[in-house]
Design an enzyme around this catalytic site. Structure first.
Site, PDB file in Angstrom:
ATOM      1  N   HIS A  64      59.771 -46.216  36.344  1.00  0.00           N
ATOM      2  CA  HIS A  64      59.206 -46.971  35.170  1.00  0.00           C
ATOM      3  C   HIS A  64      57.972 -47.389  35.846  1.00  0.00           C
ATOM      4  O   HIS A  64      57.026 -47.214  35.009  1.00  0.00           O
ATOM      5  CB  HIS A  64      60.076 -48.321  34.904  1.00  0.00           C
ATOM      6  CG  HIS A  64      61.369 -47.770  33.967  1.00  0.00           C
ATOM      7  ND1 HIS A  64      61.683 -48.749  33.164  1.00  0.00           N
ATOM      8  CD2 HIS A  64      62.013 -46.998  33.895  1.00  0.00           C
ATOM      9  CE1 HIS A  64      62.719 -48.266  32.402  1.00  0.00           C
ATOM     10  NE2 HIS A  64      62.849 -47.194  32.946  1.00  0.00           N
ATOM     11  N   HIS A 191      70.729 -40.889  37.094  1.00  0.00           N
ATOM     12  CA  HIS A 191      71.895 -41.736  36.402  1.00  0.00           C
ATOM     13  C   HIS A 191      73.364 -41.414  37.065  1.00  0.00           C
ATOM     14  O   HIS A 191      74.192 -41.630  36.829  1.00  0.00           O
ATOM     15  CB  HIS A 191      72.000 -41.133  34.684  1.00  0.00           C
ATOM     16  CG  HIS A 191      70.935 -41.780  34.206  1.00  0.00           C
ATOM     17  ND1 HIS A 191      70.692 -41.492  32.807  1.00  0.00           N
ATOM     18  CD2 HIS A 191      69.935 -42.521  34.411  1.00  0.00           C
ATOM     19  CE1 HIS A 191      69.495 -42.053  32.486  1.00  0.00           C
ATOM     20  NE2 HIS A 191      69.095 -42.883  33.656  1.00  0.00           N
TER      21      HIS A 191
END
Ligand code: HEM
Length: 323
Positions: A64, A191
């Protein structure tokens, strides 16, 4: 003798040019803070002892950070009375975790070499260490990133793809960062570790098309299990669930899950909707060293996105506030 003088002037000129270009390098802190990476690793080891999820959380924080203003620690900056910062945008708040660990790493590094090591580099080291401490690979990182002085709430949605993204949207937002379809697949492999709030995918369970339905692209058995863990909104509580079967271990389970339509987000399932990305999901599921080798290469690309070097930016004293 004259030749020697010219040669010295030329070498000096070259040195100045190289320093001003300020590229990232492997030995950036070699003379001024050789202990930097070890100090960060020690903090991460300690943090992992009390919170096995922290590596995943910091890996996500790094992603991010890099997608918005480049890898410059802009995600770490607090909002002020005159500026709403990135960290308060819904994609980051309340789900991004680990700010306290980055602050602790920065404080520990500042004690030994004050004013030398950027928060952006500390975050890049910590994300790499987080992967390694989750039974993943280790790789060397070029450093010399400087800290940004801009962090704006409104800039986050311009660059970060939401979990509801389809394959075209994902490819487009990665391409905007010069990242390929391959990078998209291997980085989605992040993930393989971590957890998610139910609110990040609840619409797939309870309201996919606005008619109270379930996403047909999500395996029905998994949807059933998730409904047991995630109450129908609106609720006061927002539980967390593991991203895949082994949320503390870097492995191929994420890709195996995606192939069985058990990816948690629309953006995970979407990797099957393009022939090329699908082929890489299949290969990554079958061959761990294929995935890991490529994951490292894509991580290196991501962690060098739009970095500020040389005389740009600053070395923040505290990661959560610009100097
Ligand atoms: C491709 C686009 C991506 C989307 C749409 C996406 C979306 C999400 C969402 C919604 C969550 C759950 C947040 C929560 O509710 O707590 C999450 C978690 C996570 N993401 Fe991604 N992600 C993407 C790519 C990446 C990349 C590139 C990485 C790193 C290389 C990454 C690493 C992680 C990790 C490790 C977690 C778990 C964090 C934790 O346990 O605290 N993601 N992601």
């Amino acid at each position: 003798m004259g030749d020697y003088k010219v040669w010295r002037v030329l070498s000096l000129f070259l040195l100045v040019v190289i320093a001003a270009r300020g590229d990232l390098s492997y030995d950036f802190y070699k003379t001024r803070c050789p202990q930097a990476e070890k100090i960060v690793m020690d903090v991460m080891v300690n943090a992992t002892l009390s919170d096995r999820r922290i590596g995943a959380s910091i890996l996500r924080m790094h992603f991010h950070d890099c997608f918005v203003e480049g890898c410059d620690g802009s995600i770490l900056i607090d909002s002020t009375s005159t500026n709403q910062a990135e960290k308060d945008f819904p994609a980051n708040f309340p789900s991004i975790r680990g700010f306290d660990v980055i602050d602790a790493a920065k404080a520990a590094v500042e004690k030994v070499c004050p004013g030398i090591v950027s928060c952006a580099d500390i975050l890049a080291f910590a994300a790499r260490d987080g992967v390694h401490l989750s039974h993943g690979p280790f790789w060397n990182i070029r450093s010399g990133r400087r800290d940004g002085r801009v962090s704006m709430f409104n800039r986050v949605p311009l660059f970060l793809p939401p979990p509801t993204s389809n394959i075209t949207q994902l490819i487009t937002s990665f391409a905007a960062k010069n990242l390929s379809k391959s990078d998209l697949v291997f980085l989605s492999g992040g993930h393989t570790i971590g957890f998610s709030l139910c609110s990040s995918f609840n619409s797939r369970l309870y309201n996919f098309t606005g008619r109270g339905d379930q996403d047909p692209a999500l395996d029905a058995a998994l949807a059933q299990t998730l409904k047991g863990q995630c109450p129908r909104p609106p609720t006061r509580v927002d539980p967390i669930v593991p991203m895949e079967k082994t949320p503390f271990k870097v492995d191929t389970k994420y890709f195996k899950g995606v192939l069985k339509r058990r990816g948690l987000f629309t953006s995970d399932s979407a990797l099957l909707n393009d022939p090329f990305t699908k082929s890489l999901v299949i290969k990554s599921a079958a061959d761990e060293s294929f995935f890991l080798g490529n994951f490292i290469q894509s991580m290196i690309k991501m962690s060098e996105l739009e970095v500020k070097t040389g005389s740009k930016g600053e070395i923040r004293k505290k990661c959560h506030v610009i100097n």
